[in-house]
Design an enzyme around this catalytic site. Structure first.
Site, PDB file in Angstrom:
ATOM      1  N   GLU A   1       0.817  -1.223   0.000  1.00 54.28           N
ATOM      2  CA  GLU A   1       0.000   0.000   0.000  1.00 54.28           C
ATOM      3  C   GLU A   1       0.852   1.276   0.000  1.00 54.28           C
ATOM      4  O   GLU A   1       0.625   2.194   0.792  1.00 54.28           O
ATOM      5  CB  GLU A   1      -0.947  -0.009   1.204  1.00 54.28           C
TER       6      GLU A   1
ATOM      7  N   GLU B   1      -6.946  -7.490  -0.954  1.00 58.13           N
ATOM      8  CA  GLU B   1      -7.554  -7.413   0.379  1.00 58.13           C
ATOM      9  C   GLU B   1      -9.023  -7.068   0.223  1.00 58.13           C
ATOM     10  O   GLU B   1      -9.386  -5.904   0.049  1.00 58.13           O
ATOM     11  CB  GLU B   1      -6.848  -6.389   1.274  1.00 58.13           C
TER      12      GLU B   1
END
Length: 692
Positions: free
Chosen positions: A158, A230
């Site tokens: 991320e 995710e």
């Protein structure tokens, strides 16, 4: 031996297209004895793969000291996956996040001269590469290309969250990260989620992937499969805030919408959350990492697991049709979207009612699965296993009783003293009151939770609840990549105490308690190595700086035990017996911690984690960017403790058990109970399945 490739439509294993349904299971959040059962349940629920982070600080707790044994036996975990036919997406770090202490970084990184974490910085690059080279030696035999289960490796995590902070130096770092697995001879594709450099497969995270995000992804990565690394099954909990839950029906709808856009790989985060044993939770993170996951903290399936298992069964049955070609959109309006797959194996139709968040799959004209069906599952039945036989108490020595002081003119920041080996640090100084009456004590910078004692009596503590994202510490000049400096401003760290005192010399003692390290740069609005704990700016009485200081890092441990409760911070211990029939039948155990305040728990010498019976109010730190209605999130009851129960893995329970508690506040141990549950959870998926 095996090959992993991909194109716009899907991943291919040995040239064969695969629908990959994965679930996140962190081996570090359970015990090795539990891994086989956890993985068996993953397989039984229709997962093709599991994903797991590899936490750097879990495997290199001290500089140059590597540990891949016991609880840290990554090879054993991968072998168990292979034995069950589960593929593995291995998330190598070096930065992980995952609500894990310091995002997975070892604490010693902070003390490397000249270091700046997660950017092109020579000290950081050298340490990260050294660790990843050692990790690659462990992972390499388990790669799919070498006959093992690992089909993908993820590097970094991320990075879009912090890319603007690090500028061009950050881009250079990310590009280096993308090519590093190849240099380490990790011969499977490299994955990067929410921020990818050329050479890596890009992927997305979130509660859902809306049309705009998917369109942007397709435009930026036309040759890559739509990958959802995710898919959040719920949300984590933080001390002082209410529980977060996500409805299974909302999750099911968004999964169907993802399929309708041509998605063929998703990973549930979390599939099993597990437990933050010891001090492994991030700042403000609870000991239980439940995440409202399909497998509960003890690894047993919930109603959500059975609900999703029904969907997985249908999708695997129709996999040849789903992967035969691009889905064809027949209807696309603001209210309805209809998508069709067809091939030699049959015809599958997906109809989405967008405003109602409802989806239905029809195979060869028959409705076979709908996203808004109900799936009920009996709540686990917990039985009372009793409390302690007899309780003993021991005082934790206060500063005046200790002989291990670190002396300084000004306060020393806590992590420089504890090296993050303990949550605790005392600061002591003399305070001169010249004018009796009202006084104002100002702690210009204090973290995380502080207790202030005046002449041995508790004056007060940090106002609660604490914020998850607290802003910059203001410690020194925080230079970021490219040579620019962050504005030197204070975050939410100052605290004041107003009180009355007589003239004369007084004893001031400030007890600082860490609640875990930050999980990411954004929590402190600066590089992670600038995080501070304890005190790091002046402490003032009526505007006058106090000092010199005596600092006492860590705890001394219990002294003499007695049958009478101690005053102030104390240790408690007891023996809890468990009957043979309970030992034989119980599938899980937990402590009902009613009567406790705050501290940590040990069971037969094993660190269960921090406890805190703090009532939960409000949403939490992420309310500003989450859309609870869209994401299917609900909150637990207001005022209910954020965490009242603390899991004890069954393999740690014996006929006689020693419970030891460190308590910072106050405790009535007579109310603490051991509870157990027996039998397996059972439920039937209520998906509507017609004749085909």
């Amino acid at each position: 031996m095996g090959t992993v490739t991909c194109d716009r439509r899907s991943f291919l294993l040995d040239g064969r297209r695969r629908l990959l349904i994965s679930g996140e299971v962190h081996y570090a959040r359970s015990l090795p004895e539990e891994w086989p059962g956890l993985l068996d349940r993953c397989r039984a629920c229709g997962l093709d793969a599991v994903a797991s982070y590899v936490f750097w600080n879990f495997h290199e707790p001290e500089r140059g000291v590597y540990d891949f044994s016991g609880r840290r036996d990554l090879g054993c975990f991968l072998q168990l996956c292979a034995e069950r036919g589960l593929k593995v997406i291995l998330r190598l770090g070096p930065y992980c996040c995952a609500e894990w202490n310091y995002g997975g970084f070892p604490s010693y990184l902070r003390d490397e001269p000249g270091i700046e974490i997660r950017t092109w910085n020579a000290p950081y690059i050298e340490r990260a590469e050294r660790y990843l080279r050692r990790l690659a030696e462990v992972v390499r035999p388990w790669l799919y290309s070498n006959g093992g289960p690992v089909i993908l490796v993820q590097i970094e995590n991320e990075y879009n969250n912090v890319a603007a902070r690090y500028g061009e130096a950050g881009k250079r770092y990310l590009a280096w990260m993308a090519q590093l697995p190849r240099a380490l001879d990790l011969t499977v594709p490299v994955l990067m989620c929410e921020g990818a450099a050329p050479g890596a497969i890009a992927a997305l995270n979130g509660f859902s992937l809306d049309d705009r995000r998917i369109a942007e992804f397709r435009a930026a990565h036309p040759g890559l499969p739509l990958s959802w690394t995710e898919c959040w099954t719920g949300w984590y909990n933080t001390w002082g805030y209410r529980h977060h839950y996500r409805s299974a029906r909302n999750l099911g709808f968004h999964l169907l919408r993802f399929l309708g856009h041509g998605g063929s790989f998703w990973n549930y985060y979390m599939w099993h959350g597990g437990t933050n044993f010891g001090r492994n939770s991030m700042y403000l993170g609870t000991t239980a990492y439940s995440f409202d996951a399909p497998l509960d903290e003890g690894g047993e399936p919930t109603a959500k697991a059975f609900y999703l298992a029904g969907l997985h069964e249908i999708l695997h049955r129709w996999e040849p049709v789903l992967l035969a070609g691009e889905p064809r959109v027949e209807v696309d309006t603001a209210e309805c979207r209809r998508v069709v797959w067809s091939g030699e194996a049959g015809r599958l139709e997906l109809e989405l009612e967008l405003k109602k968040q409802r989806g239905a799959l029809r195979g060869n004209g028959h409705e076979i699965w709908v996203s808004d069906h109900e799936c009920e599952c009996a709540a686990p039945c917990w039985c009372d296993g009793g409390g302690g036989r007899d309780w003993e108490f021991a005082r934790e020595p206060r500063p005046a009783e200790r002989r291990d002081a670190v002396f300084s003119t000004e306060v020393c920041e806590q992590l420089t003293l504890t090296r993050d080996r303990s949550d605790y640090c005392w600061y002591a100084a003399e305070a001169e009151v010249t004018t009796p009456g009202p006084q104002l004590l100002t702690l210009e910078a204090a973290a995380d939770l502080v207790y202030v004692y005046w002449d041995g009596e508790l004056l007060g503590s940090t106002p609660l609840p604490l914020a998850e994202n607290r802003g910059p510490t203001g410690e020194g000049a925080m230079t970021v990549g490219g040579g620019s400096s962050l504005e030197r401003t204070e975050g939410q760290y100052g605290v004041q105490f107003a009180f009355s005192a007589a003239a004369g010399r007084h004893r001031l003692e400030i007890w600082c308690v860490s609640l875990g390290r930050c999980k990411g740069d954004w929590m402190i609005s600066g590089p992670m190595n600038t995080e501070c704990k304890g005190l790091w700016r002046p402490v003032r009485l009526n505007g006058r700086a106090l000092g010199p200081w005596r600092q006492y890092p860590g705890l001394c441990g219990p002294g003499a035990w007695s049958r009478s409760p101690a005053a102030g911070p104390q240790w408690l211990r007891t023996t809890i017996p468990v009957a043979p029939d309970v030992l034989a039948a119980a599938i899980d155990f937990r402590l009902a911690a009613t009567g406790l305040g705050k501290g940590f728990l040990r069971w037969n010498g094993f660190e269960l984690g921090r406890h805190w019976l703090l009532p939960g109010h409000g949403y939490g730190a992420d309310e500003s960017w989450q859309d609870a209605a869209l994401d299917g999130l609900t909150l637990g009851p207001d005022g209910e403790p954020t965490q009242a129960y603390y899991r004890i893995p069954p393999t740690l329970v014996a006929a006689e058990n020693r419970l030891e508690i460190f308590e910072e506040q106050q405790a009535d141990p007579r109310r603490i109970r051991l509870e157990f549950r027996v039998g397996k959870t059972s439920a039937e998926p209520a998906a509507k399945q017609g004749d085909e």
